[in-house]
Design a protein around this motif. Structure first.
Motif, PDB file in Angstrom:
ATOM      1  N   ILE A 278      72.222 -57.715   6.511  1.00 49.34           N
ATOM      2  CA  ILE A 278      72.883 -56.814   7.462  1.00 49.34           C
ATOM      3  C   ILE A 278      72.634 -57.311   8.878  1.00 49.34           C
ATOM      4  N   ASP A 279      73.646 -57.973   9.430  1.00 49.16           N
ATOM      5  CA  ASP A 279      73.580 -58.515  10.785  1.00 49.16           C
ATOM      6  C   ASP A 279      73.898 -57.402  11.781  1.00 49.16           C
TER       7      ASP A 279
ATOM      8  N   PRO B 293      76.800 -52.978  13.682  1.00 54.17           N
ATOM      9  CA  PRO B 293      75.919 -52.235  14.603  1.00 54.17           C
ATOM     10  C   PRO B 293      75.658 -50.798  14.167  1.00 54.17           C
ATOM     11  N   LEU B 294      76.675 -50.122  13.588  1.00 54.65           N
ATOM     12  CA  LEU B 294      76.480 -48.732  13.168  1.00 54.65           C
ATOM     13  C   LEU B 294      75.501 -48.631  11.996  1.00 54.65           C
ATOM     14  N   ILE B 295      75.659 -49.530  11.019  1.00 55.64           N
ATOM     15  CA  ILE B 295      74.751 -49.531   9.873  1.00 55.64           C
ATOM     16  C   ILE B 295      73.337 -49.888  10.332  1.00 55.64           C
ATOM     17  N   SER B 296      73.241 -50.856  11.242  1.00 50.81           N
ATOM     18  CA  SER B 296      71.931 -51.253  11.763  1.00 50.81           C
ATOM     19  C   SER B 296      71.271 -50.106  12.525  1.00 50.81           C
ATOM     20  N   SER B 297      72.083 -49.362  13.296  1.00 51.59           N
ATOM     21  CA  SER B 297      71.545 -48.205  14.020  1.00 51.59           C
ATOM     22  C   SER B 297      71.069 -47.135  13.051  1.00 51.59           C
ATOM     23  N   TRP B 298      71.842 -46.947  11.961  1.00 50.95           N
ATOM     24  CA  TRP B 298      71.421 -45.973  10.958  1.00 50.95           C
ATOM     25  C   TRP B 298      70.084 -46.386  10.342  1.00 50.95           C
ATOM     26  N   ILE B 299      69.935 -47.671   9.986  1.00 46.07           N
ATOM     27  CA  ILE B 299      68.683 -48.150   9.394  1.00 46.07           C
ATOM     28  C   ILE B 299      67.518 -47.900  10.342  1.00 46.07           C
ATOM     29  N   GLU B 300      67.723 -48.198  11.622  1.00 46.22           N
ATOM     30  CA  GLU B 300      66.671 -48.001  12.620  1.00 46.22           C
ATOM     31  C   GLU B 300      66.295 -46.517  12.733  1.00 46.22           C
TER      32      GLU B 300
END
Length: 217
Positions: free
Chosen positions: A178-179, A184-191
């Motif tokens: 996941i880059d 960016p939305l998926i990465s923000s969710w993970i964070e």
């Protein structure tokens, strides 16, 4: 004794994302339970008796009643302990929640298996399929800070496999699933999701999980 006061036990295996989901749901609900680690190469009589059809974890034992399959278990937990809802009350929203939970299992869990079992072109194909599934999930599933909006839902619990499990598997094979620039939305969710203490504290040890994946490779 009231039904929801019966002893709760969870039969599981530490590296399983399915077991993690059930454990997290119990903790988010504030339900005390006893965790019992299973050796899947030498399954206990209790596991074989509690889940005689599939003989797999997770199994939730509430009192003397065993419940198997993580989706069924989470719905049982939601109905037995209605406090701190993990599913919306509106029937259509509940159906949508079930859809995205199933989508995550159908699209991402097989990818984890394929990446572990294959190499070269087949492995690359599995990773591309995961990328396409991420695009779909981003377009249709993510509604706000969490998949459930402003509160964690069963979809977020389902998607927990995209956090530490995908990250550690990527580290094991020398890539990144996941880059943050592509998703960016998926990465923000993970964070956001992994910053919650209860979520973070419930993850299996990262180094141990990485070593486990490397051993499977």
């Amino acid at each position: 004794m009231a039904k929801n006061e019966h002893k709760v036990r969870l039969l599981g295996a530490w590296a399983s994302p399915f077991v993690y989901r059930v454990g997290l749901a119990l903790k988010l609900k504030g339900i005390e339970y006893e965790y019992m680690e299973e050796d899947l190469k030498n399954k206990s009589p209790l596991l074989l008796e509690s889940n005689p059809i599939h003989k797999k974890v997770p199994v939730l034992i509430h009192g003397n009643n065993p419940v198997s399959e993580w989706v069924v278990i989470l719905e049982y937990i939601e109905e037995t302990w209605p406090e701190n809802h993990l599913m919306p009350q509106d029937p259509y929203d509940r159906a949508t929640t079930r859809f995205w939970s199933k989508f995550i299992d159908d699209k991402f869990i097989p990818t984890l298996g394929m990446v572990l079992k294959t190499q070269g072109e087949e492995q690359e194909k599995a990773m591309k399929e995961a990328e396409e599934a991420l695009k779909t999930l981003k377009r249709g599933g993510l509604k706000g800070k969490f998949f459930g909006g402003e509160a964690i839902s069963i979809v977020d619990i389902s998607a927990s496999c995209l956090s530490i499990w995908f990250e550690v598997l990527g580290e094991a094979i020398g890539t990144k699933f996941i880059d943050s620039e592509k998703f960016p939305l998926i990465s923000s969710w993970i964070e956001e999701f992994t910053s919650i203490d209860l979520v973070k504290e419930s993850f299996p040890p990262r180094d141990k999980l990485r070593a486990y994946h490397k051993s499977l490779l």
